[in-house]
Design a protein around this motif. Sequence first.
Motif, PDB file in Angstrom:
ATOM      1  N   HIS A  83      44.167  47.603  36.929  1.00  0.00           N
ATOM      2  CA  HIS A  83      44.109  46.138  37.049  1.00  0.00           C
ATOM      3  C   HIS A  83      42.656  45.666  37.080  1.00  0.00           C
ATOM      4  CE1 HIS A  83      48.385  46.227  37.922  1.00  0.00           C
ATOM      5  NE2 HIS A  83      48.141  47.197  38.774  1.00  0.00           N
ATOM      6  N   PHE A  84      41.813  46.352  36.353  1.00  0.00           N
ATOM      7  CA  PHE A  84      40.369  46.096  36.408  1.00  0.00           C
ATOM      8  C   PHE A  84      40.031  44.638  36.081  1.00  0.00           C
ATOM      9  CE2 PHE A  84      35.948  46.225  35.188  1.00  0.00           C
ATOM     10  CZ  PHE A  84      35.397  47.108  36.092  1.00  0.00           C
ATOM     11  N   SER A  85      40.611  44.120  35.021  1.00  0.00           N
ATOM     12  CA  SER A  85      40.274  42.746  34.620  1.00  0.00           C
ATOM     13  C   SER A  85      40.771  41.723  35.641  1.00  0.00           C
ATOM     14  CB  SER A  85      40.824  42.432  33.241  1.00  0.00           C
ATOM     15  OG  SER A  85      42.221  42.603  33.221  1.00  0.00           O
ATOM     16  N   TYR A  86      41.848  42.027  36.347  1.00  0.00           N
ATOM     17  CA  TYR A  86      42.336  41.131  37.400  1.00  0.00           C
ATOM     18  C   TYR A  86      41.383  41.146  38.599  1.00  0.00           C
ATOM     19  CZ  TYR A  86      45.203  39.348  41.197  1.00  0.00           C
ATOM     20  OH  TYR A  86      45.667  38.642  42.277  1.00  0.00           O
ATOM     21  N   VAL A  87      40.878  42.334  38.946  1.00  0.00           N
ATOM     22  CA  VAL A  87      39.987  42.473  40.104  1.00  0.00           C
ATOM     23  C   VAL A  87      38.601  41.931  39.781  1.00  0.00           C
ATOM     24  CG1 VAL A  87      38.936  44.139  41.679  1.00  0.00           C
ATOM     25  CG2 VAL A  87      41.296  44.447  40.952  1.00  0.00           C
ATOM     26  N   ASP A  88      38.141  42.100  38.545  1.00  0.00           N
ATOM     27  CA  ASP A  88      36.820  41.624  38.128  1.00  0.00           C
ATOM     28  C   ASP A  88      36.889  40.108  37.908  1.00  0.00           C
ATOM     29  OD1 ASP A  88      34.230  41.421  37.228  1.00  0.00           O
ATOM     30  OD2 ASP A  88      34.685  42.188  35.221  1.00  0.00           O
ATOM     31  N   LEU A  89      36.715  39.360  38.975  1.00  0.00           N
ATOM     32  CA  LEU A  89      36.907  37.907  38.941  1.00  0.00           C
ATOM     33  C   LEU A  89      35.893  37.187  38.056  1.00  0.00           C
ATOM     34  CD1 LEU A  89      37.705  37.277  42.709  1.00  0.00           C
ATOM     35  CD2 LEU A  89      39.306  37.408  40.803  1.00  0.00           C
ATOM     36  N   ASP A  90      34.647  37.626  38.056  1.00  0.00           N
ATOM     37  CA  ASP A  90      33.639  36.918  37.272  1.00  0.00           C
ATOM     38  C   ASP A  90      33.505  37.452  35.847  1.00  0.00           C
ATOM     39  OD1 ASP A  90      32.435  39.312  37.864  1.00  0.00           O
ATOM     40  OD2 ASP A  90      30.743  38.445  38.967  1.00  0.00           O
ATOM     41  N   GLY A  91      34.254  38.501  35.515  1.00  0.00           N
ATOM     42  CA  GLY A  91      34.291  39.001  34.152  1.00  0.00           C
ATOM     43  C   GLY A  91      33.000  39.646  33.676  1.00  0.00           C
ATOM     44  N   ASP A  92      32.192  40.174  34.600  1.00  0.00           N
ATOM     45  CA  ASP A  92      30.930  40.780  34.199  1.00  0.00           C
ATOM     46  C   ASP A  92      31.041  42.275  33.888  1.00  0.00           C
ATOM     47  OD1 ASP A  92      31.304  41.674  36.765  1.00  0.00           O
ATOM     48  OD2 ASP A  92      29.325  41.065  37.511  1.00  0.00           O
ATOM     49  N   GLY A  93      32.246  42.829  33.930  1.00  0.00           N
ATOM     50  CA  GLY A  93      32.455  44.227  33.573  1.00  0.00           C
ATOM     51  C   GLY A  93      32.273  45.205  34.721  1.00  0.00           C
ATOM     52  N   VAL A  94      31.970  44.711  35.912  1.00  0.00           N
ATOM     53  CA  VAL A  94      31.853  45.564  37.098  1.00  0.00           C
ATOM     54  C   VAL A  94      32.552  44.882  38.270  1.00  0.00           C
ATOM     55  CG1 VAL A  94      29.714  46.731  36.416  1.00  0.00           C
ATOM     56  CG2 VAL A  94      29.600  44.588  37.691  1.00  0.00           C
ATOM     57  N   ILE A  95      32.944  45.693  39.233  1.00  0.00           N
ATOM     58  CA  ILE A  95      33.640  45.181  40.418  1.00  0.00           C
ATOM     59  C   ILE A  95      32.714  45.338  41.611  1.00  0.00           C
ATOM     60  CG2 ILE A  95      35.583  45.528  41.980  1.00  0.00           C
ATOM     61  CD1 ILE A  95      37.146  46.637  39.630  1.00  0.00           C
ATOM     62  N   THR A  96      32.548  44.263  42.362  1.00  0.00           N
ATOM     63  CA  THR A  96      31.786  44.327  43.605  1.00  0.00           C
ATOM     64  C   THR A  96      32.751  44.535  44.761  1.00  0.00           C
ATOM     65  OG1 THR A  96      31.910  41.941  43.982  1.00  0.00           O
ATOM     66  CG2 THR A  96      30.010  42.768  42.702  1.00  0.00           C
ATOM     67  N   LEU A  97      32.217  44.875  45.910  1.00  0.00           N
ATOM     68  CA  LEU A  97      33.046  45.068  47.101  1.00  0.00           C
ATOM     69  C   LEU A  97      33.780  43.777  47.455  1.00  0.00           C
ATOM     70  CD1 LEU A  97      33.985  46.838  49.440  1.00  0.00           C
ATOM     71  CD2 LEU A  97      31.905  46.198  50.667  1.00  0.00           C
ATOM     72  N   GLU A  98      33.108  42.660  47.318  1.00  0.00           N
ATOM     73  CA  GLU A  98      33.726  41.369  47.620  1.00  0.00           C
ATOM     74  C   GLU A  98      34.905  41.086  46.689  1.00  0.00           C
ATOM     75  OE1 GLU A  98      32.551  36.638  47.665  1.00  0.00           O
ATOM     76  OE2 GLU A  98      30.964  38.133  47.762  1.00  0.00           O
ATOM     77  N   GLU A  99      34.749  41.386  45.406  1.00  0.00           N
ATOM     78  CA  GLU A  99      35.853  41.182  44.455  1.00  0.00           C
ATOM     79  C   GLU A  99      37.032  42.090  44.789  1.00  0.00           C
ATOM     80  OE1 GLU A  99      33.666  39.861  40.302  1.00  0.00           O
ATOM     81  OE2 GLU A  99      33.711  42.000  40.824  1.00  0.00           O
ATOM     82  N   LEU A 100      36.752  43.313  45.187  1.00  0.00           N
ATOM     83  CA  LEU A 100      37.817  44.248  45.546  1.00  0.00           C
ATOM     84  C   LEU A 100      38.551  43.766  46.792  1.00  0.00           C
ATOM     85  CD1 LEU A 100      39.136  46.921  44.757  1.00  0.00           C
ATOM     86  CD2 LEU A 100      37.484  48.078  46.227  1.00  0.00           C
ATOM     87  N   GLU A 101      37.830  43.285  47.783  1.00  0.00           N
ATOM     88  CA  GLU A 101      38.460  42.769  49.003  1.00  0.00           C
ATOM     89  C   GLU A 101      39.303  41.530  48.702  1.00  0.00           C
ATOM     90  OE1 GLU A 101      35.117  42.229  51.583  1.00  0.00           O
ATOM     91  OE2 GLU A 101      35.333  44.237  52.438  1.00  0.00           O
ATOM     92  N   ASN A 102      38.786  40.639  47.854  1.00  0.00           N
ATOM     93  CA  ASN A 102      39.555  39.444  47.487  1.00  0.00           C
ATOM     94  C   ASN A 102      40.838  39.812  46.761  1.00  0.00           C
ATOM     95  OD1 ASN A 102      37.724  37.669  48.602  1.00  0.00           O
ATOM     96  ND2 ASN A 102      36.612  37.352  46.702  1.00  0.00           N
ATOM     97  N   ALA A 103      40.765  40.780  45.859  1.00  0.00           N
ATOM     98  CA  ALA A 103      41.958  41.211  45.125  1.00  0.00           C
ATOM     99  C   ALA A 103      42.978  41.827  46.080  1.00  0.00           C
ATOM    100  CB  ALA A 103      41.584  42.210  44.039  1.00  0.00           C
ATOM    101  N   TYR A 104      42.490  42.622  47.035  1.00  0.00           N
ATOM    102  CA  TYR A 104      43.394  43.242  48.009  1.00  0.00           C
ATOM    103  C   TYR A 104      44.043  42.172  48.888  1.00  0.00           C
ATOM    104  CZ  TYR A 104      45.230  46.304  51.588  1.00  0.00           C
ATOM    105  OH  TYR A 104      46.069  46.946  52.457  1.00  0.00           O
ATOM    106  N   ALA A 105      43.268  41.182  49.306  1.00  0.00           N
ATOM    107  CA  ALA A 105      43.815  40.101  50.138  1.00  0.00           C
ATOM    108  C   ALA A 105      44.870  39.307  49.369  1.00  0.00           C
ATOM    109  CB  ALA A 105      42.693  39.179  50.610  1.00  0.00           C
ATOM    110  N   LYS A 106      44.618  39.033  48.081  1.00  0.00           N
ATOM    111  CA  LYS A 106      45.610  38.317  47.266  1.00  0.00           C
ATOM    112  C   LYS A 106      46.883  39.130  47.111  1.00  0.00           C
ATOM    113  CE  LYS A 106      42.388  35.625  44.448  1.00  0.00           C
ATOM    114  NZ  LYS A 106      41.845  35.436  43.095  1.00  0.00           N
TER     115      LYS A 106
END
Length: 188
Positions: A105-128
């Motif tokens: 689900h990389f593209s779903y977790v990568d909120l800003d679409g920059d091709g990498v996932i930050t810790l904040e993006e991972l936490e937001n995806a987990y919370a959602k």
Amino acid sequence: MLLALPACADLKLPIRLSDNRVVDNDDAGLAKTLEHNFSPEDRARLRRALTEYARNTDPDHQLMQQKRKAMHDSISQRFNECNRDNDETLDREEATLCLPQVARHFSYVDLDGDGVITLEELENAYAKMTERQREAESRTEAQQAAASEADMDAKLKNKPKSNPSVIPASSSVNSSGKESAGLRKRPS
């Protein structure tokens, strides 16, 4: 200035201000009273103080804070284990090697679409994800409760009304409604 508030906020009783003005207890009147007595900064400060007080006195809030911290620590630990190049981000390759669920689900977790996932993006995806799970569980529980309530209503409607009848002692019918003569063992 002191406000004299009615016992129940639903009542449309007048509010008497300390300077002997009377204001109707409706939303506009209450808003005017608050604007008259408190500056926007004071209202914001009061809201923050009340919110903080509620958080500090609510045991459920404290439990939620502990769960959030545990979740953050767990996600942070896994993220740091997967971050092989120590650039504070996970690219698709790192995610695929270490976190295959996230990689799917990389593209779903990568909120800003920059091709990498930050810790904040991972936490937001987990919370959602957990929020969606809670919503699905609550919908399922509501459906089950409605179904069981409907079953109970159906049982009550279909339940035959029993008329307790008095059976004379000399009758051959016992308390179960069967003939007692048929139940006796016949001598052979």
